[in-house]
Design a protein around this motif. Structure first.
Motif, mmCIF file in Angstrom:
data_model
loop_
_atom_site.group_PDB
_atom_site.id
_atom_site.type_symbol
_atom_site.label_atom_id
_atom_site.label_comp_id
_atom_site.label_asym_id
_atom_site.label_seq_id
_atom_site.Cartn_x
_atom_site.Cartn_y
_atom_site.Cartn_z
ATOM 1 N N GLU A 1 0.818 -1.221 0.000
ATOM 2 C CA GLU A 1 0.000 0.000 0.000
ATOM 3 C C GLU A 1 0.848 1.267 0.000
ATOM 4 O O GLU A 1 1.951 1.292 0.560
ATOM 5 N N THR A 2 0.290 2.292 -0.611
ATOM 6 C CA THR A 2 0.796 3.668 -0.453
ATOM 7 C C THR A 2 -0.397 4.530 -0.016
ATOM 8 O O THR A 2 -0.871 5.384 -0.763
ATOM 9 N N LEU A 3 -0.855 4.254 1.209
ATOM 10 C CA LEU A 3 -2.009 4.988 1.751
ATOM 11 C C LEU A 3 -1.737 6.493 1.839
ATOM 12 O O LEU A 3 -2.661 7.298 1.826
ATOM 13 N N SER A 4 -0.448 6.865 1.914
ATOM 14 C CA SER A 4 -0.117 8.292 2.035
ATOM 15 C C SER A 4 -0.667 9.092 0.850
ATOM 16 O O SER A 4 -0.955 10.274 0.972
ATOM 17 N N ARG A 5 -0.864 8.404 -0.290
ATOM 18 C CA ARG A 5 -1.385 9.083 -1.492
ATOM 19 C C ARG A 5 -2.881 9.314 -1.405
ATOM 20 O O ARG A 5 -3.452 10.025 -2.240
ATOM 21 N N MET A 6 -3.517 8.655 -0.416
ATOM 22 C CA MET A 6 -4.972 8.732 -0.320
ATOM 23 C C MET A 6 -5.409 9.607 0.849
ATOM 24 O O MET A 6 -6.595 9.675 1.162
ATOM 25 N N LEU A 7 -4.453 10.250 1.506
ATOM 26 C CA LEU A 7 -4.796 10.977 2.724
ATOM 27 C C LEU A 7 -5.004 12.467 2.475
ATOM 28 O O LEU A 7 -4.353 13.053 1.598
ATOM 29 N N ASP A 8 -5.884 13.039 3.272
ATOM 30 C CA ASP A 8 -6.031 14.493 3.309
ATOM 31 C C ASP A 8 -5.099 14.961 4.430
ATOM 32 O O ASP A 8 -5.392 14.771 5.617
ATOM 33 N N TRP A 9 -3.985 15.541 4.040
ATOM 34 C CA TRP A 9 -2.949 15.897 5.019
ATOM 35 C C TRP A 9 -3.311 17.107 5.879
ATOM 36 O O TRP A 9 -2.511 17.567 6.684
ATOM 37 N N SER A 10 -4.565 17.614 5.704
ATOM 38 C CA SER A 10 -5.018 18.666 6.609
ATOM 39 C C SER A 10 -6.053 18.113 7.600
ATOM 40 O O SER A 10 -6.570 18.848 8.437
ATOM 41 N N ASP A 11 -6.363 16.807 7.502
ATOM 42 C CA ASP A 11 -7.355 16.191 8.386
ATOM 43 C C ASP A 11 -6.639 15.399 9.485
ATOM 44 O O ASP A 11 -6.201 14.265 9.268
ATOM 45 N N ARG A 12 -6.568 15.988 10.675
ATOM 46 C CA ARG A 12 -5.789 15.355 11.751
ATOM 47 C C ARG A 12 -6.394 14.040 12.226
ATOM 48 O O ARG A 12 -5.711 13.224 12.843
ATOM 49 N N SER A 13 -7.695 13.862 11.978
ATOM 50 C CA SER A 13 -8.325 12.639 12.483
ATOM 51 C C SER A 13 -7.955 11.405 11.653
ATOM 52 O O SER A 13 -8.195 10.275 12.078
ATOM 53 N N THR A 14 -7.400 11.605 10.467
ATOM 54 C CA THR A 14 -6.997 10.437 9.656
ATOM 55 C C THR A 14 -5.508 10.441 9.272
ATOM 56 O O THR A 14 -4.883 9.381 9.219
ATOM 57 N N CYS A 15 -4.926 11.630 9.018
ATOM 58 C CA CYS A 15 -3.574 11.632 8.433
ATOM 59 C C CYS A 15 -2.504 11.110 9.381
ATOM 60 O O CYS A 15 -1.435 10.696 8.949
ATOM 61 N N VAL A 16 -2.803 11.091 10.691
ATOM 62 C CA VAL A 16 -1.796 10.628 11.647
ATOM 63 C C VAL A 16 -1.759 9.094 11.741
ATOM 64 O O VAL A 16 -0.858 8.532 12.369
ATOM 65 N N LEU A 17 -2.754 8.438 11.131
ATOM 66 C CA LEU A 17 -2.941 7.003 11.385
ATOM 67 C C LEU A 17 -2.206 6.068 10.436
ATOM 68 O O LEU A 17 -1.908 4.935 10.792
ATOM 69 N N PHE A 18 -1.965 6.526 9.197
ATOM 70 C CA PHE A 18 -1.567 5.575 8.154
ATOM 71 C C PHE A 18 -0.110 5.722 7.713
ATOM 72 O O PHE A 18 0.509 6.762 7.912
ATOM 73 N N GLY A 19 0.388 4.655 7.075
ATOM 74 C CA GLY A 19 1.746 4.656 6.541
ATOM 75 C C GLY A 19 1.817 3.759 5.314
ATOM 76 O O GLY A 19 0.833 3.113 4.943
ATOM 77 N N ASP A 20 2.991 3.727 4.677
ATOM 78 C CA ASP A 20 3.194 2.953 3.447
ATOM 79 C C ASP A 20 4.112 1.757 3.710
ATOM 80 O O ASP A 20 4.978 1.817 4.593
ATOM 81 N N GLY A 21 3.966 0.722 2.892
ATOM 82 C CA GLY A 21 4.846 -0.445 3.037
ATOM 83 C C GLY A 21 4.315 -1.632 2.260
ATOM 84 O O GLY A 21 3.261 -1.548 1.608
ATOM 85 N N ALA A 22 5.053 -2.729 2.340
ATOM 86 C CA ALA A 22 4.638 -3.963 1.652
ATOM 87 C C ALA A 22 5.202 -5.176 2.375
ATOM 88 O O ALA A 22 6.290 -5.114 2.954
ATOM 89 N N GLY A 23 4.447 -6.266 2.317
ATOM 90 C CA GLY A 23 4.916 -7.543 2.858
ATOM 91 C C GLY A 23 4.475 -8.649 1.920
ATOM 92 O O GLY A 23 3.503 -8.483 1.166
ATOM 93 N N ALA A 24 5.203 -9.771 1.942
ATOM 94 C CA ALA A 24 4.886 -10.857 1.011
ATOM 95 C C ALA A 24 5.233 -12.197 1.624
ATOM 96 O O ALA A 24 6.090 -12.282 2.520
ATOM 97 N N VAL A 25 4.544 -13.229 1.153
ATOM 98 C CA VAL A 25 4.913 -14.600 1.517
ATOM 99 C C VAL A 25 4.868 -15.458 0.253
ATOM 100 O O VAL A 25 4.149 -15.149 -0.695
ATOM 101 N N VAL A 26 5.650 -16.539 0.272
ATOM 102 C CA VAL A 26 5.569 -17.568 -0.770
ATOM 103 C C VAL A 26 4.894 -18.777 -0.142
ATOM 104 O O VAL A 26 5.280 -19.212 0.952
ATOM 105 N N LEU A 27 3.859 -19.286 -0.807
ATOM 106 C CA LEU A 27 3.147 -20.477 -0.324
ATOM 107 C C LEU A 27 3.492 -21.663 -1.202
ATOM 108 O O LEU A 27 3.441 -21.557 -2.440
ATOM 109 N N LYS A 28 3.830 -22.783 -0.561
ATOM 110 C CA LYS A 28 4.101 -24.011 -1.320
ATOM 111 C C LYS A 28 3.340 -25.172 -0.681
ATOM 112 O O LYS A 28 3.037 -25.124 0.513
ATOM 113 N N PRO A 29 3.048 -26.214 -1.450
ATOM 114 C CA PRO A 29 2.339 -27.364 -0.868
ATOM 115 C C PRO A 29 3.212 -28.074 0.169
ATOM 116 O O PRO A 29 4.438 -28.131 0.001
#
Ligand code: COA
Length: 322
Positions: A141-169
């Motif tokens: 996610e890059t939630l930072s692109r979806m935030l209103d940076w003048s809205d204190r009730s939401t902009c303080v909550l989110f961040g960007d990053g990624a995680g992954a796993v490989v699944l095998k039988p």
């Protein structure tokens, strides 16, 4: 019986760290308020031009290296995101091309903050059913692109990053069960008001942003997460004590602590990254998992309970032996 087992994990965070102290210069807030109400002290923010696919690719490469798999072996890519690079092609397709895993099935899943749990559950079915033998599951996610940076009730909550796993039988163990839920009747409590078919501006001429009634989200989140962890244990006939690690969605430390209390788990057995990552939506669970694996806390054979809750509302869990 074939299980889908996590063969490797990976994650990636943008370099730039945004602290609560810096947010104090943007909106009327304080480090004390944010830390006390949410547990968040800092979050990572993507650089200009750095996209969800960029973060996802890095996380995927690390998970593949940990699992010892090459791109040619991957036969499924499922990517959870609510902030895709483009409307289409899917971010999964963009990542596939970069990895050189061309030809396999690749698609995105949008379940907001539950996106990774949804993606994991889908991939689990493919692997268990023998349709896929090497699945890459990503939350990015890059939630930072979806935030209103003048809205204190939401902009303080989110961040960007990624995680992954490989699944095998695996013939012996792996993902024991997944449990997914949604209730669209709650759509108005947490949403982004604009989009392709609804139009890119709303009636107030606002563009993309997170709209949230935080208090109500909090209450429903605690209640539904309580229910889904009970459901997961009951489905497997296991007592609370069977769980070695709780790997929760990282939205708010108070929500995490409430779930831990319900499970009678000490916080030492709960993986917490919300203080450093904020809420990275679909990336939060795989980021926390990878951090716990790489730090040596989560070990092979441990019983893990993963859970998440997000816009929709959506929520879900996975019980697995690592
Ligand atoms: N800094 C300082 N004050 C703030 C603030 C901020 N960043 N954001 C809101 N406030 C103020 C409010 O304006 C309100 O002021 P008022 O009492 O004068 O009206 C006061 O703090 C309390 O607001 P409230 O929304 O009741 O606080 P809260 O204790 O519910 O905490 C959240 C707010 C958002 C932290 C909390 O509701 C929450 O975490 N909800 C769940 C959110 C979530 O997890 N979303 C994602 C799900 S995936």
């Amino acid at each position: 019986m074939t299980y889908a087992r996590i063969a490797g994990t990976g994650s990636h965070l943008p370099e730039r760290v945004l602290t609560n102290a810096e947010l104090e210069t943007l909106v009327d807030t304080s480090d004390e308020w944010i830390a006390e109400r949410t547990g968040i002290r800092q979050r990572h923010i993507a650089a200009p031009g750095e996209t969800t696919a960029d973060l996802a690719e890095q996380a995927a490469r690390k998970a593949m290296a940990a699992a010892g798999v090459e791109a040619a072996e991957i036969d499924l890519i499922v990517l959870g995101t609510t902030t895709p690079d483009l409307i289409f092609p899917s971010t999964a397709c963009l990542v596939q091309a970069r990895l050189g895993a061309n030809g396999c099935a690749a698609f995105d899943v949008n379940a907001a903050c539950s996106g990774f749990l949804y993606a994991l559950s889908v991939a689990n079915q493919f692997v268990r059913g023998g349709v896929a033998r090497c699945a890459l599951v990503i939350g990015a996610e890059t939630l930072s692109r979806m935030l209103d940076w003048s809205d204190r009730s939401t902009c303080v909550l989110f961040g960007d990053g990624a995680g992954a796993v490989v699944l095998k039988p695996d013939a012996e163990t792996g993902i024991l069960s997944t449990h997914l839920h949604a209730d669209g009747a709650y759509r108005h409590l947490l949403y982004n008001p604009v989009g392709v078919s609804a139009g890119f501006r709303d009636e107030k001429n606002h563009g993309v942003r997170v709209m949230m009634t935080g208090n109500d989200v909090f209450k429903v989140a605690v209640k539904t997460l309580d229910a889904v962890v009970e459901e997961t244990l009951a489905a497997n006939g296991l007592p609370k004590s069977a769980i070695d690690w709780l790997i929760p969605h990282q939205a708010n430390l108070r929500i995490i602590a409430a779930t831990a209390r319900r499970l009678e788990m000490p916080m030492e057995r709960v993986v917490v990254t919300v203080d450093r990552h904020g809420n990275t939506s679909a990336a939060s669970v795989p980021l926390a998992l990878d951090e716990a694996v790489r730090s040596g806390r989560v070990r092979r054979g441990d019983m893990l309970l993963l859970e998440a809750f997000g816009g929709g509302f959506t929520w879900g869990s996975a019980l697995l032996r690592f």
